[in-house]
Scaffold this motif. Structure first.
Motif, short mmCIF file in Angstrom:
data_model
loop_
_atom_site.label_atom_id
_atom_site.label_comp_id
_atom_site.label_asym_id
_atom_site.label_seq_id
_atom_site.Cartn_x
_atom_site.Cartn_y
_atom_site.Cartn_z
N TYR A 12 50.34 35.40 33.71
CA TYR A 12 50.91 35.77 35.01
C TYR A 12 49.91 35.54 36.15
CZ TYR A 12 52.81 38.72 38.71
OH TYR A 12 53.26 39.19 39.91
N TYR A 13 48.64 35.93 35.95
CA TYR A 13 47.64 35.75 37.00
C TYR A 13 46.97 34.38 36.94
CZ TYR A 13 47.90 40.69 38.20
OH TYR A 13 48.32 41.90 38.61
N THR A 14 46.87 33.82 35.73
CA THR A 14 46.02 32.65 35.54
C THR A 14 46.76 31.32 35.57
OG1 THR A 14 46.17 33.31 33.24
CG2 THR A 14 44.08 33.67 34.33
N VAL A 32 53.25 44.94 46.20
CA VAL A 32 52.34 45.08 47.34
C VAL A 32 51.33 46.16 46.98
CG1 VAL A 32 52.17 45.63 49.80
CG2 VAL A 32 54.22 44.54 48.93
N THR A 33 50.06 45.90 47.24
CA THR A 33 49.03 46.89 46.91
C THR A 33 48.51 47.53 48.20
OG1 THR A 33 47.30 45.22 46.95
CG2 THR A 33 48.33 45.66 44.82
N SER A 34 47.85 48.67 48.07
CA SER A 34 47.40 49.43 49.24
C SER A 34 46.59 48.60 50.24
CB SER A 34 46.60 50.65 48.80
OG SER A 34 47.45 51.52 48.09
N PRO A 35 45.58 47.81 49.78
CA PRO A 35 44.82 47.07 50.79
C PRO A 35 45.67 46.06 51.54
CG PRO A 35 44.09 46.48 48.55
CD PRO A 35 45.02 47.64 48.43
N GLU A 36 46.77 45.62 50.92
CA GLU A 36 47.66 44.67 51.60
C GLU A 36 48.58 45.39 52.58
OE1 GLU A 36 47.23 41.51 51.14
OE2 GLU A 36 45.87 41.67 49.43
N ILE A 37 48.71 46.69 52.41
CA ILE A 37 49.57 47.46 53.31
C ILE A 37 48.82 47.81 54.59
CG2 ILE A 37 50.72 49.72 53.58
CD1 ILE A 37 51.47 49.54 50.61
N PRO A 70 39.85 41.50 42.20
CA PRO A 70 39.98 41.68 43.65
C PRO A 70 41.26 41.12 44.28
CG PRO A 70 37.94 40.48 43.05
CD PRO A 70 38.84 40.49 41.87
N GLY A 71 42.18 40.60 43.50
CA GLY A 71 43.45 40.13 44.08
C GLY A 71 43.24 39.05 45.12
N ARG A 72 43.74 39.29 46.32
CA ARG A 72 43.56 38.31 47.41
C ARG A 72 42.21 38.45 48.11
NH1 ARG A 72 48.97 39.13 50.91
NH2 ARG A 72 50.32 37.52 50.03
N ILE A 99 34.82 40.30 39.67
CA ILE A 99 35.25 40.00 38.30
C ILE A 99 36.71 39.57 38.39
CG2 ILE A 99 35.35 40.87 35.93
CD1 ILE A 99 32.54 41.10 37.25
N GLU A 100 36.96 38.32 38.16
CA GLU A 100 38.31 37.78 38.41
C GLU A 100 38.66 36.76 37.34
OE1 GLU A 100 40.94 38.42 40.75
OE2 GLU A 100 41.65 37.26 39.05
N ALA A 101 39.81 36.97 36.71
CA ALA A 101 40.24 36.07 35.64
C ALA A 101 40.97 34.84 36.18
CB ALA A 101 41.16 36.83 34.68
N SER A 102 41.47 34.92 37.39
CA SER A 102 42.34 33.86 37.89
C SER A 102 41.60 32.90 38.83
CB SER A 102 43.51 34.53 38.64
OG SER A 102 44.04 33.65 39.60
N ALA A 103 41.70 31.60 38.50
CA ALA A 103 41.05 30.59 39.35
C ALA A 103 41.76 30.50 40.71
CB ALA A 103 41.08 29.23 38.65
N ASP A 165 45.21 49.17 35.19
CA ASP A 165 46.62 49.15 34.75
C ASP A 165 46.99 47.81 34.14
OD1 ASP A 165 47.97 47.39 36.85
OD2 ASP A 165 47.00 48.87 38.12
N ALA A 166 46.16 46.77 34.38
CA ALA A 166 46.47 45.44 33.85
C ALA A 166 45.80 45.20 32.50
CB ALA A 166 46.02 44.37 34.85
N LEU A 167 45.02 46.16 32.02
CA LEU A 167 44.32 45.94 30.74
C LEU A 167 45.20 46.36 29.57
CD1 LEU A 167 40.71 47.06 31.71
CD2 LEU A 167 41.71 44.77 31.74
N PRO A 168 45.10 45.63 28.46
CA PRO A 168 46.00 45.86 27.33
C PRO A 168 45.92 47.26 26.73
CG PRO A 168 44.72 43.85 27.02
CD PRO A 168 44.15 44.54 28.21
N1 SAH Z 1 42.66 44.95 43.44
C1 SAH Z 1 43.63 44.04 44.03
C2 SAH Z 1 44.47 43.28 43.02
C3 SAH Z 1 45.13 44.03 41.92
S1 SAH Z 1 46.06 42.97 40.84
C4 SAH Z 1 44.50 44.78 44.99
O1 SAH Z 1 44.49 45.98 44.99
O2 SAH Z 1 45.20 44.14 45.79
C5 SAH Z 1 44.99 42.77 39.46
C6 SAH Z 1 43.81 41.86 39.67
O3 SAH Z 1 43.02 41.87 38.49
C7 SAH Z 1 44.13 40.40 39.93
O4 SAH Z 1 43.15 39.89 40.80
C8 SAH Z 1 44.01 39.79 38.53
O5 SAH Z 1 43.82 38.41 38.54
C9 SAH Z 1 42.84 40.56 37.98
N2 SAH Z 1 42.79 40.70 36.52
C10 SAH Z 1 43.77 41.14 35.70
N3 SAH Z 1 43.33 41.21 34.43
C11 SAH Z 1 42.03 40.84 34.45
C12 SAH Z 1 41.02 40.75 33.45
N4 SAH Z 1 41.28 41.03 32.18
N5 SAH Z 1 39.79 40.34 33.83
C13 SAH Z 1 39.51 40.05 35.13
N6 SAH Z 1 40.43 40.13 36.11
C14 SAH Z 1 41.68 40.52 35.79
#
Ligand code: SAH
Length: 486
Positions: A12-14, A32-37, A70-72, A99-103, A165-168
């Motif tokens: 989804y992210y990558t 939408v996340t808080s910093p984007e609001i 860090p999202g955006r 720390i960001e998984a998505s290019a 919340d995105a970790l398995p």
């Molecule tokens: N903190 C941001 C984005 C939250 S979305 C905000 O509040 O707007 C989740 C973020 O974590 C995205 O940047 C996603 O690419 C990254 N991410 C998700 N799983 C990851 C993992 N296992 N390792 C590193 N980054 C990850």
């Protein structure tokens, strides 16, 4: 979750397969996340770091920031813009680790935080560039925290907003033991039943944990509109079921409750432990002037867990902090929280894997437990509701300041202060809209209605253990009951 979110093949992210410009965030995206609001969110987290840095003695060098996922890049941008207005901290800051998984998101973050003038350079462990606000600050990207060496003289401030919340997760359910076979039963053989040679061994009494696994739905359920996967309970104990629910008394306490379902994220616990170690070291407690190592038992004298496979990492002078903001129950263990989000609606987590955001509630006390177990010299504050935290950090005052500045601008005044970029003189109609937006957005962050962000999101801090000086009460970080110390 790992494959769906961060696999090179369609995560989804990558994934870049759908469209390189695909954006998960904002009105056209999925959430939408808080910093984007509101810019105020990142500004207040920046102020929190400033306040902690002051409380910990204003280190003049070796200060680093780190953001997980860090999202955006909006949150870090707002934080750095705020920190820039505190020159002694800005001078002490050497690097920002992302720390960001998505290019794709890395490229977005680079454009925002560094600008076109500072190119993105590939390094042995990831990528690197320079902050557009602070030319002495390197912005460093890696996909994995473990590729950044631990440094004992570093003061590291870690921010994790909507990362955990995105970790398995693994899911376990407690099941009652199967009915016991009677001891004088017979055994079926090809030539007919014979009596059992010895009384059958009784199965161990008590409930067992069974893992809930993702499996394809039965063929007859594969009709249009149905998810293609579902959770099924394993028929016997999986390796994970045999040890994960046993690692904490919180999980053990639920084992005897039939049907109790718990979610455990070992990766999340490992990250929280790593944060604690980077802040305060592992191994024996760090002696402090107010409480020498040999004094009364307390958090500082707790022996590190023998399960800790890592070599000890001593940090003679603990410093830094971690701030974790996410959704999840403040005290209980998450249950049945795996969810899918698509186009701002909750959907099955099993629909369209790789194009649906998948997440689960964060177990805050589990993270606290992992941090305290990993380092004898940290303490944990919270979790507190986001509304309370942001209120204590001065969200209302900062919003009033932004509104006032917008109105001043209308009168032709200036005064940018540490305001957002790109704000010029505005027409009246536009201005009412700006004021309305400022008001609407900050109130959304602290809304304490049943589904409000102010209540659903929790804030928790890991900081160095600081015993109270004689006759004084223990220090509390700002936002968790403490004041800013000048
Ligand atoms: N903190 C941001 C984005 C939250 S979305 C905000 O509040 O707007 C989740 C973020 O974590 C995205 O940047 C996603 O690419 C990254 N991410 C998700 N799983 C990851 C993992 N296992 N390792 C590193 N980054 C990850």
């Amino acid at each position: 979750m790992r494959q769906c979110l961060t696999s090179d093949l369609g995560g989804y992210y990558t994934s870049t397969a759908l469209s390189p410009e695909r954006d998960q965030f904002g009105a056209k995206g999925d959430f939408v996340t808080s910093p984007e609001i509101s810019q105020i969110f990142g500004e207040l987290l920046g102020l929190w770091v400033v306040a902690e840095w002051i409380a910990q003695g204003r280190k003049a060098e070796g200060v680093c920031l780190m953001e997980m996922g860090p999202g955006r890049g909006t949150l870090m941008d707002d934080m750095l813009r705020t920190i820039r207005t505190f020159p002694p901290l800005a001078r002490a800051l050497t690097a920002v680790h992302l720390i960001e998984a998505s290019a794709n998101l890395r490229a977005t973050q680079h454009a925002l935080l560094c600008g076109a003038a500072n190119p993105l350079i590939e390094t042995a462990t990831g990528h690197e560039s320079t902050s557009k606000y602070l030319p002495n600050v390197r912005i460093i990207w890696t996909e994995d925290l473990r590729s950044i060496p631990r440094e004992s003289h570093q003061t590291l401030f870690i921010i994790a907003h909507e990362f955990f919340d995105a970790l398995p997760i693994h899911v376990f359910q407690s099941v009652a033991p199967a009915p016991q076979p009677v001891s004088d039963s017979t055994i079926q053989t090809p030539t007919g039943p014979i009596p059992a040679p010895t009384p059958q061994r009784r199965l161990p009494q008590g409930n067992q944990w069974r893992e809930l696994l993702i499996s394809p739905t039965a063929p007859h359920r594969l009709s249009t509109g149905n998810p293609e996967f579902e959770l099924t309970r394993a028929k016997s104990a999986t390796p994970h079921a045999m040890y994960l629910p046993e690692i904490s008394p919180r999980y053990q306490a639920l084992k005897s409750t039939d049907g109790a379902t718990i979610e455990i994220s070992p990766e999340s616990r490992a990250y929280a432990a790593e944060f604690a170690v980077r802040i305060a070291g592992s191994g024996p407690a760090t002696p402090t002037p107010a409480q020498p190592r040999a004094s009364t038992p307390g958090p500082t004298t707790r022996a590190p867990k023998s399960s800790q496979a890592d070599p000890a990492f001593p940090k003679p002078a603990p410093s830094g902090a971690a701030l974790i903001i996410d959704y999840g129950p403040p005290a209980s263990i998450p249950t049945n929280s795996l969810r899918g989000i698509k186009a701002h609606a909750r959907v099955s987590p099993f629909t369209s894997p790789g194009t649906t955001d998948v997440s689960a509630d964060v177990d805050f006390l589990g993270l606290a437990e992992a941090a305290l177990d990993a380092s004898p010299s940290v303490e944990v504050h919270g979790p507190v509701e986001q509304a309370r935290f942001l209120g204590a950090m001065g969200i209302e005052e900062r919003a009033a300041q932004l509104v006032k500045r917008a109105l001043d601008q209308e009168r032709g005044g200036g005064g940018r202060g540490m305001g957002g970029e790109g704000e010029g003189k505005r027409e009246r109609g536009e201005l009412t809209e700006v004021v309305r937006r400022i008001e609407g957005s900050w109130k959304r962050l602290v809304d304490v209605g049943p589904q409000g962000m102010g209540r659903l999101y929790q804030v928790m801090a890991i900081v160095p253990f600081a015993p109270a000086a004689k006759g004084e009460v223990r220090r509390r970080p700002v936002g968790f009951g403490g004041d800013v110390k000048a």
